[in-house]
Enzyme design. Structure first.
Site, mmCIF file in Angstrom:
data_model
loop_
_atom_site.group_PDB
_atom_site.id
_atom_site.type_symbol
_atom_site.label_atom_id
_atom_site.label_comp_id
_atom_site.label_asym_id
_atom_site.label_seq_id
_atom_site.Cartn_x
_atom_site.Cartn_y
_atom_site.Cartn_z
ATOM 1 N N ALA A 1 1.061 -1.233 0.095
ATOM 2 C CA ALA A 1 0.070 0.006 0.029
ATOM 3 C C ALA A 1 0.381 1.487 0.054
ATOM 4 O O ALA A 1 0.555 2.177 -0.522
ATOM 5 C CB ALA A 1 -0.965 -0.549 1.385
ATOM 6 N N VAL A 2 2.022 1.321 1.081
ATOM 7 C CA VAL A 2 2.938 2.522 0.857
ATOM 8 C C VAL A 2 3.270 2.086 -0.448
ATOM 9 O O VAL A 2 3.680 3.835 -1.338
ATOM 10 C CB VAL A 2 3.757 2.667 2.421
ATOM 11 C CG1 VAL A 2 4.721 4.228 2.921
ATOM 12 C CG2 VAL A 2 2.399 2.564 3.463
ATOM 13 N N ARG B 1 8.525 -13.348 -4.492
ATOM 14 C CA ARG B 1 7.238 -13.685 -5.321
ATOM 15 C C ARG B 1 6.928 -13.088 -6.345
ATOM 16 O O ARG B 1 6.650 -13.503 -7.361
ATOM 17 C CB ARG B 1 6.254 -13.676 -4.041
ATOM 18 C CG ARG B 1 5.445 -15.241 -3.952
ATOM 19 C CD ARG B 1 4.621 -14.686 -2.794
ATOM 20 N NE ARG B 1 5.125 -14.348 -1.551
ATOM 21 C CZ ARG B 1 3.959 -13.558 -1.309
ATOM 22 N NH1 ARG B 1 3.171 -13.257 -1.525
ATOM 23 N NH2 ARG B 1 5.092 -12.460 -0.521
ATOM 24 N N SER B 2 6.743 -11.442 -6.332
ATOM 25 C CA SER B 2 6.303 -10.499 -7.527
ATOM 26 C C SER B 2 7.382 -10.257 -8.505
ATOM 27 O O SER B 2 7.010 -10.006 -9.561
ATOM 28 C CB SER B 2 5.811 -9.208 -6.590
ATOM 29 O OG SER B 2 5.102 -9.920 -5.690
ATOM 30 N N ARG C 1 14.506 4.269 13.996
ATOM 31 C CA ARG C 1 13.556 5.831 14.692
ATOM 32 C C ARG C 1 14.176 5.628 15.593
ATOM 33 O O ARG C 1 14.517 7.535 16.130
ATOM 34 C CB ARG C 1 12.278 5.555 14.821
ATOM 35 C CG ARG C 1 11.008 5.444 13.312
ATOM 36 C CD ARG C 1 10.033 5.016 13.154
ATOM 37 N NE ARG C 1 9.432 5.327 12.178
ATOM 38 C CZ ARG C 1 8.045 3.887 12.487
ATOM 39 N NH1 ARG C 1 7.947 3.557 13.284
ATOM 40 N NH2 ARG C 1 7.433 3.599 11.322
ATOM 41 N N CYS D 1 2.947 6.639 11.255
ATOM 42 C CA CYS D 1 1.924 7.531 10.967
ATOM 43 C C CYS D 1 0.986 7.969 11.667
ATOM 44 O O CYS D 1 1.045 9.282 11.770
ATOM 45 C CB CYS D 1 0.870 6.900 10.045
ATOM 46 S SG CYS D 1 0.337 5.060 10.780
ATOM 47 N N GLY E 1 -3.569 1.357 8.248
ATOM 48 C CA GLY E 1 -2.310 0.765 9.257
ATOM 49 C C GLY E 1 -2.019 -0.487 8.829
ATOM 50 O O GLY E 1 -0.378 -0.603 9.593
ATOM 51 N N HIS F 1 -6.010 8.483 9.729
ATOM 52 C CA HIS F 1 -6.136 8.565 10.683
ATOM 53 C C HIS F 1 -6.907 9.544 10.990
ATOM 54 O O HIS F 1 -6.421 10.968 10.941
ATOM 55 C CB HIS F 1 -5.080 8.100 11.677
ATOM 56 C CG HIS F 1 -4.330 6.694 10.990
ATOM 57 N ND1 HIS F 1 -5.166 5.722 10.480
ATOM 58 C CD2 HIS F 1 -3.165 6.450 11.865
ATOM 59 C CE1 HIS F 1 -3.852 4.740 10.590
ATOM 60 N NE2 HIS F 1 -2.397 4.809 11.263
HETATM 61 C C1 11C Z 1 -1.186 1.794 12.344
HETATM 62 N N1 11C Z 1 0.368 3.244 12.885
HETATM 63 O O1 11C Z 1 -2.143 2.285 12.089
HETATM 64 C C2 11C Z 1 0.354 2.122 12.537
HETATM 65 C C3 11C Z 1 1.169 1.708 11.386
HETATM 66 O O2 11C Z 1 5.590 2.317 13.179
HETATM 67 O O3 11C Z 1 5.079 2.507 10.439
HETATM 68 C C4 11C Z 1 2.783 1.870 11.508
HETATM 69 C C5 11C Z 1 3.364 1.524 11.783
HETATM 70 C C6 11C Z 1 4.924 1.992 12.116
HETATM 71 O O4 11C Z 1 -1.513 -0.179 12.587
#
Ligand code: 11C
Length: 330
Positions: free
Chosen positions: A13-14, A39-40, A99, A127, A158, A240
């Site tokens: 998705a991202v 696989r892809s 991070r 996010c 998410g 979100h």
């Molecule tokens: C969710 N925020 O909504 C999470 C997805 O640390 O990049 C992203 C998880 C992350 O499930």
């Protein structure tokens, strides 16, 4: 000048959204290469840059790329980032792998682009953090935020494409009177709200909740900022929503806060309750800006407190857009 760009995890998705955002923002792409799992590999993907054959991410030669967006998984990022940066390629990592590493900048470009310095590896925030960050930082700079309490209403995106499909399938099953089932989330998400995103920690918060605390402090360079968060998954597709309460050092009033937020890049003020105008997932979907509204004086903290509601597209400002904005800064 234009750049050789790779997207690792291009079928997710991202990854898919990063392709769209690069094109939409006219990022100077000399050559775009798409990578995914074995696989892809070999499949052809239609993109705004033309048809591109997907390559095996595990076999990428990073000396052939200037910038690589990593959007596979934390474990994969951990194993491959060093290989890429030592070949001279910038890595913008969407996972949580780096991070919290003091040597890796964690960046929301509108706030701390200068943190990038000469680092070849840059982390993209979670996010939930990214969506709250710009309005929160704007208020922090003006009024000094002492305390923050956040409650979230998080979309199924998410959890990636699989999370969104699960919502669709479960809703169909439910309406057709079939067994609803669940695979991605701990319980059925259709017609439900689940106060559990990521793993539970020793302090009984979830990792998703603690990410908001750790990451906001790092992005704002405020290691002691007092923040608490409750994260809830709800049956929406890709935005979100977050209810945010702040206590401030200086007195604050809603009218001034609205004026301030209305002029900030990355924010769309949606606050006209007389006409039922406020942020919502259906209006914030596919939007670059984060919608901010329902700004009011908080009843607990009085003239030193505000309460407001934000909605941001989880796949855009929460992931792909922020990643491309980081690349633009490079
Ligand atoms: C969710 N925020 O909504 C999470 C997805 O640390 O990049 C992203 C998880 C992350 O499930």
């Amino acid at each position: 000048m234009s750049y050789k760009v790779g997207i690792m995890g291009a079928t997710g998705a991202v990854g898919r959204e990063i392709i769209e955002v690069l094109h939409d923002r006219n990022f100077p792409v000399e050559k775009l290469r798409l990578f995914a799992s074995v696989r892809s590999a070999g499949k052809v993907m239609e993109t705004p840059f033309g048809e591109i054959t997907i390559e095996n991410a595990d076999e990428a030669d990073y000396s052939e790329m200037d910038i690589a967006f990593f959007a596979i998984s934390g474990g994969w990022s951990q194993e491959n980032a060093e290989k890429a940066t030592s070949a001279g390629c910038y890595v913008i990592d969407n996972s949580s792998a780096f991070r919290y590493d003091d040597n890796v900048p964690l960046v929301v470009p509108e706030i701390n682009a200068n943190a990038i310095g000469d680092s070849k590896l840059i982390a993209n925030p979670n996010c939930t953090t990214a969506i709250a960050a710009i309005p929160l930082y704007t208020l922090h700079k003006e009024y000094g935020v002492k305390k923050v309490i956040i409650s979230t209403y998080q979309a199924t995106s998410g959890a990636g494409a699989a999370g969104m499909s699960e919502l669709t399938e479960e809703t169909r099953n439910y309406l057709e009177g079939k067994e609803v089932g669940n695979k991605v989330f701990a319980y059925p998400i259709a017609f439900n709200a689940i106060p559990h995103i990521d793993s539970f920690q020793e302090n009984d918060y979830t990792r998703e909740e603690m990410k908001v605390v750790w990451e906001t402090r790092k992005i704002f360079s405020e290691p002691d900022m007092s923040i608490s968060c409750t994260c809830v998954r709800i049956p929406t597709m890709r935005v979100h929503a977050e209810s945010i309460v702040i206590e401030t050092e200086k007195p604050v009033n809603p009218a001034d806060a609205k004026k301030l937020l209305s002029s900030v890049e990355g924010v769309e003020l949606k606050d006209d309750i007389a006409n039922n105008v406020y942020p919502m997932p259906i209006t914030a979907t596919k939007k670059y800006d984060v919608e901010v509204g329902r700004i009011r004086q908080n009843l607990v903290f009085g003239d030193h407190g505000l309460e407001f509601f934000v909605c941001g597209d989880q796949i855009l400002k929460g992931a792909a857009l922020n990643a491309v904005q980081i690349a633009e800064k490079l």
